[in-house]
Scaffold this active site. Structure first.
Site, PDB file in Angstrom:
ATOM      1  N   ASP A  21       0.855  -1.196   0.000  1.00  0.00           N
ATOM      2  CA  ASP A  21       0.000   0.000   0.000  1.00  0.00           C
ATOM      3  C   ASP A  21       0.888   1.243   0.000  1.00  0.00           C
ATOM      4  OD1 ASP A  21      -1.908   1.952   0.448  1.00  0.00           O
ATOM      5  OD2 ASP A  21      -2.077   1.522   2.595  1.00  0.00           O
ATOM      6  N   ASP A  25      -4.047   3.873   2.888  1.00  0.00           N
ATOM      7  CA  ASP A  25      -5.470   3.584   3.135  1.00  0.00           C
ATOM      8  C   ASP A  25      -5.707   2.136   3.562  1.00  0.00           C
ATOM      9  OD1 ASP A  25      -5.126   2.192   0.795  1.00  0.00           O
ATOM     10  OD2 ASP A  25      -6.726   3.200  -0.318  1.00  0.00           O
ATOM     11  N   ASP A  29      -1.936  -1.145  -3.701  1.00  0.00           N
ATOM     12  CA  ASP A  29      -2.249  -0.352  -4.897  1.00  0.00           C
ATOM     13  C   ASP A  29      -1.102  -0.412  -5.905  1.00  0.00           C
ATOM     14  OD1 ASP A  29      -0.323   1.388  -3.787  1.00  0.00           O
ATOM     15  OD2 ASP A  29      -1.876   2.465  -2.666  1.00  0.00           O
ATOM     16  N   ASP A  98      -5.547 -10.082 -15.499  1.00  0.00           N
ATOM     17  CA  ASP A  98      -6.592 -11.044 -15.201  1.00  0.00           C
ATOM     18  C   ASP A  98      -7.797 -10.684 -16.067  1.00  0.00           C
ATOM     19  OD1 ASP A  98      -8.115 -13.013 -13.676  1.00  0.00           O
ATOM     20  OD2 ASP A  98      -6.608 -12.671 -12.112  1.00  0.00           O
ATOM     21  N   ASP A 194      -9.926 -16.049 -16.081  1.00  0.00           N
ATOM     22  CA  ASP A 194     -10.695 -16.573 -14.964  1.00  0.00           C
ATOM     23  C   ASP A 194     -11.773 -17.557 -15.436  1.00  0.00           C
ATOM     24  OD1 ASP A 194     -11.090 -16.033 -12.011  1.00  0.00           O
ATOM     25  OD2 ASP A 194     -13.128 -15.643 -12.700  1.00  0.00           O
ATOM     26  N   GLU A 252      -7.727 -20.462 -16.531  1.00  0.00           N
ATOM     27  CA  GLU A 252      -8.045 -21.124 -15.265  1.00  0.00           C
ATOM     28  C   GLU A 252      -9.237 -22.036 -15.493  1.00  0.00           C
ATOM     29  OE1 GLU A 252      -9.460 -20.256 -10.695  1.00  0.00           O
ATOM     30  OE2 GLU A 252     -10.470 -19.407 -12.413  1.00  0.00           O
ATOM     31  N   HIS A 324      -4.284 -16.891  -5.072  1.00  0.00           N
ATOM     32  CA  HIS A 324      -5.113 -16.152  -4.111  1.00  0.00           C
ATOM     33  C   HIS A 324      -6.312 -16.958  -3.627  1.00  0.00           C
ATOM     34  CE1 HIS A 324      -6.913 -15.821  -7.992  1.00  0.00           C
ATOM     35  NE2 HIS A 324      -8.039 -15.400  -7.445  1.00  0.00           N
ATOM     36  N   ASP A 325      -6.518 -18.164  -4.168  1.00  0.00           N
ATOM     37  CA  ASP A 325      -7.645 -19.014  -3.751  1.00  0.00           C
ATOM     38  C   ASP A 325      -7.201 -20.203  -2.894  1.00  0.00           C
ATOM     39  OD1 ASP A 325      -9.419 -17.480  -5.313  1.00  0.00           O
ATOM     40  OD2 ASP A 325      -9.168 -18.781  -7.070  1.00  0.00           O
TER      41      ASP A 325
HETATM   42  O1  TEU Z   1     -11.776 -18.965  -9.151  1.00  0.00           O
HETATM   43  C1  TEU Z   1     -12.593 -19.971  -9.563  1.00  0.00           C
HETATM   44  C2  TEU Z   1     -12.536 -21.190  -8.786  1.00  0.00           C
HETATM   45  O2  TEU Z   1     -12.934 -22.171  -9.291  1.00  0.00           O
HETATM   46  C3  TEU Z   1     -12.056 -21.227  -7.399  1.00  0.00           C
HETATM   47  O3  TEU Z   1     -10.851 -21.643  -7.093  1.00  0.00           O
HETATM   48  C4  TEU Z   1     -13.007 -20.740  -6.453  1.00  0.00           C
HETATM   49  O4  TEU Z   1     -12.651 -19.496  -6.030  1.00  0.00           O
HETATM   50  C5  TEU Z   1     -13.483 -21.596  -5.366  1.00  0.00           C
HETATM   51  O5  TEU Z   1     -14.031 -20.776  -4.449  1.00  0.00           O
HETATM   52  C6  TEU Z   1     -12.536 -22.504  -4.714  1.00  0.00           C
HETATM   53  O6  TEU Z   1     -13.052 -22.932  -3.521  1.00  0.00           O
HETATM   54  C7  TEU Z   1     -11.756 -17.789  -9.844  1.00  0.00           C
HETATM   55  C8  TEU Z   1     -10.930 -16.779  -9.080  1.00  0.00           C
HETATM   56  O7  TEU Z   1      -9.614 -17.242  -8.991  1.00  0.00           O
HETATM   57  C9  TEU Z   1     -11.561 -16.553  -7.755  1.00  0.00           C
HETATM   58  O8  TEU Z   1     -10.811 -15.717  -6.927  1.00  0.00           O
HETATM   59  C10 TEU Z   1     -12.924 -15.949  -7.997  1.00  0.00           C
HETATM   60  O9  TEU Z   1     -13.608 -15.835  -6.794  1.00  0.00           O
HETATM   61  C11 TEU Z   1     -13.762 -16.790  -8.965  1.00  0.00           C
HETATM   62  O10 TEU Z   1     -13.039 -17.249 -10.087  1.00  0.00           O
HETATM   63  C12 TEU Z   1     -14.890 -15.983  -9.505  1.00  0.00           C
HETATM   64  O11 TEU Z   1     -14.416 -14.989 -10.354  1.00  0.00           O
END
Ligand code: TEU
Length: 557
Positions: A21, A25, A29, A98, A194, A252, A324-325
């Site tokens: 950041d 805030d 960013d 993305d 995505d 993805e 991030h997931d």
């Molecule tokens: O993720 C899709 C997906 O299939 C995942 O991994 C999902 O988030 C699921 O919750 C797993 O438990 C993509 C993105 O990476 C994710 O951050 C988004 O929330 C999702 O698409 C919707 O855009």
């Protein structure tokens, strides 16, 4: 044909909200990213993938996009973006965006217009029905939301603020392609797409049947790798990528099979360069991610082995532990206690030297761990919060629900990047939007960069090895010791060079003596290890990883 550049590349993913950041805030960013490009350059990565930075109500942290051609003010402006892109390129790094086009935000003008009336010219840009089918949303509950204005339901495979676009409509596809061309003309180097294998739905939207695959139970058999997905991606290729060079496009694809993965990434078919498959990250759960258990190493070997073999001749793999997931790999399948550093290096080694393009998620190169969430107040993610609310409303014990969320919540990956040991880990001078992991006093970039034995420098060496040694990018793959419960081993062979990767995936001592040619390998050149002092013989310490190289007779053609 020369080999594509991305076969010897490593990609680094930034989740902008949580990276750095620059304006106090509490939310990361573009200025924060610009300030840390030296970190990426020191690590040696070739490509930067930015999670979404477009204007968004942030219901799903930017995966709900309200305007595809601007930057959310939280992150900066288009001018800041152009400056960032220049800086990234000046650091010798490419940048991919993305691309979230399975759905938009419900606040996107397209959807606002679509929902306005049944005869809106954009009505058909989304999926409207008089009655819902039985599909469920990835974020709990039905995938359909009643819209009072017209009395019809719209489809949302994710949150109710993420209505699914109707790709059957050619205007939708042209609008997407034109936006993609706009970004490429601006200078970006490709896209991470995505859930791109969900864009083609069976247009009759039949009810789904329940299956074991966590992705199929949502009705996925009617939209995962749906009927027209290859046609759409080939059209996208013609309309957007044809005639441009040096791009990287990765899709993805939850629930994608090897057979489908091969079709998507066969260069002759002109669809995508590589896909993110989900098989390995689903190995430690049954039915749902909230029902997780320890990894069975045999299952991992079988899964990776099949994908390596399946895409050996045609197609290309993406290699990842984290994004991030996903929860942090060192906590998930490594040891985030006594052997944190060793196990983080071991898992990095195991992954990176497969055939495919490795992805490093911010903080993975520091061996960042999961977060010790102490209450539901510590969570921010819509998936976690919705699940908790639904489970508790259904009578589940709140503590048990929390316990099941702790190891798997996406917020584990979203805690701020740990830059130093100061308050808020050097992430922000303000109040962070999500709590900083208390272990930042010990685990942080400043400490890792200063320590030659850190996870950071091991990842740097792995990346350097991919750049310098053609066998890493181009060699074939042979799995060894398929039945060994502790040791993960394989060879890579290219022309007259052969590499052996051997990793003890456990906290107990193990042995490499059962490897074919074990004695000879132990005398070969050791190019990388996480053992100190230098390893001797065939005994492997806890989480010990070694990479050997030898020159052999070239394989006859
Ligand atoms: O993720 C899709 C997906 O299939 C995942 O991994 C999902 O988030 C699921 O919750 C797993 O438990 C993509 C993105 O990476 C994710 O951050 C988004 O929330 C999702 O698409 C919707 O855009």
């Amino acid at each position: 044909m020369p080999e594509p550049w991305w076969k010897s590349a490593v990609v680094y993913q930034i989740y902008p909200r949580s990276f750095a950041d620059s304006d106090g805030d509490g939310v990361g960013d573009l200025g924060g990213i610009r300030a840390h490009l030296d970190h990426l350059q020191a690590l040696g990565v070739d490509v930067l993938w930015l999670s979404p930075i477009y204007p968004s109500p942030q219901d799903d942290n930017g995966y709900d996009i309200a305007d595809y051609r601007d930057i959310d003010p939280t992150f900066g402006t288009l001018a800041d973006f152009d400056a960032l892109l220049d800086d990234v390129h000046a650091h010798g790094i490419r940048l991919i965006m993305d691309l979230v086009v399975n759905h938009t935000s419900d606040e996107h003008p397209w959807f606002v217009e679509s929902r306005a009336s049944k005869d809106s010219p954009k009505r058909d840009w989304y999926w409207w029905r008089e009655r819902p089918n039985n599909w469920t949303s990835a974020f709990s509950g039905s995938a359909w939301e009643l819209d009072e204005a017209t009395g019809e339901y719209y489809l949302h495979l994710f949150s109710r603020k993420q209505p699914d676009l109707n790709w059957e409509n050619p205007e939708v596809r042209q609008a997407v392609y034109s936006m993609m061309n706009w970004w490429l003309d601006r200078g970006v180097d490709g896209f991470r797409m995505d859930v791109i294998n969900m864009i083609s739905k069976n247009p009759t939207l039949p009810d789904g049947t329940t299956g074991d695959d966590p992705w199929r139970r949502f009705g996925g058999e009617h939209y995962i790798c749906g009927p027209r997905v290859h046609e759409f991606l080939q059209e996208m290729h013609r309309e957007v990528f044809e005639g441009r060079d040096a791009l990287l496009n990765v899709g993805e694809m939850p629930g994608v099979t090897i057979e489908e993965g091969k079709l998507f990434t066969d260069p002759a078919r002109k669809e995508l360069d590589m896909v993110f498959q989900f098989e390995h990250v689903n190995l430690d759960q049954r039915g749902s991610k909230w029902n997780s258990f320890p990894l069975d190493l045999h299952a991992l070997k079988r899964s990776f082995g099949r994908w390596q073999e399946g895409l050996a001749e045609t197609g290309w793999n993406s290699l990842y532990w984290n994004n991030h997931d996903q929860p942090r790999i060192v906590s998930r399948w490594g040891d985030d206690g006594e052997h944190r550093v060793r196990s983080a290096k071991a898992l990095g080694t195991l992954l990176h030297l497969h055939r495919g393009t490795p992805y490093v998620y911010q903080g993975e190169e520091l061996g960042m761990t999961n977060v010790p969430f102490d209450s539901i107040e510590a969570f921010r993610d819509i998936e976690s919060l919705n699940h908790y609310a639904e489970a508790v409303a259904g009578g589940a014990d709140p503590d048990a629900v929390l316990a099941s969320m702790r190891p798997m919540s996406r917020d584990n990956a979203r805690a701020p990047m740990q830059w130093d040991g100061s308050e808020h880990a050097g992430f922000t001078t303000g109040e962070p939007w999500i709590p900083v992991n208390p272990n930042h006093t010990e685990i942080n970039a400043a400490a890792a960069v200063a320590d030659p034995d850190s996870v950071f420098h091991h990842y740097r060496r792995l990346i350097e090895l991919r750049h310098a040694e053609p066998a890493v990018a181009h060699g074939d793959f042979t799995m060894l010791l398929a039945d060994d419960p502790q040791v993960y081993a394989y060879t890579r062979r290219h022309e007259d060079t052969e590499l052996l990767v051997v990793v003890n995936v456990s906290g107990e001592p193990a042995s490499a003596a059962a490897l074919p040619d074990a004695e000879a390998w132990a005398a070969a050149e050791l190019v990388l290890t996480n053992a100190e002092p230098e390893p001797q013989g065939l005994g492997l310490g806890p989480w010990e990883a070694r990479v050997y190289r030898r020159i052999t007779a070239p394989r006859s053609a």
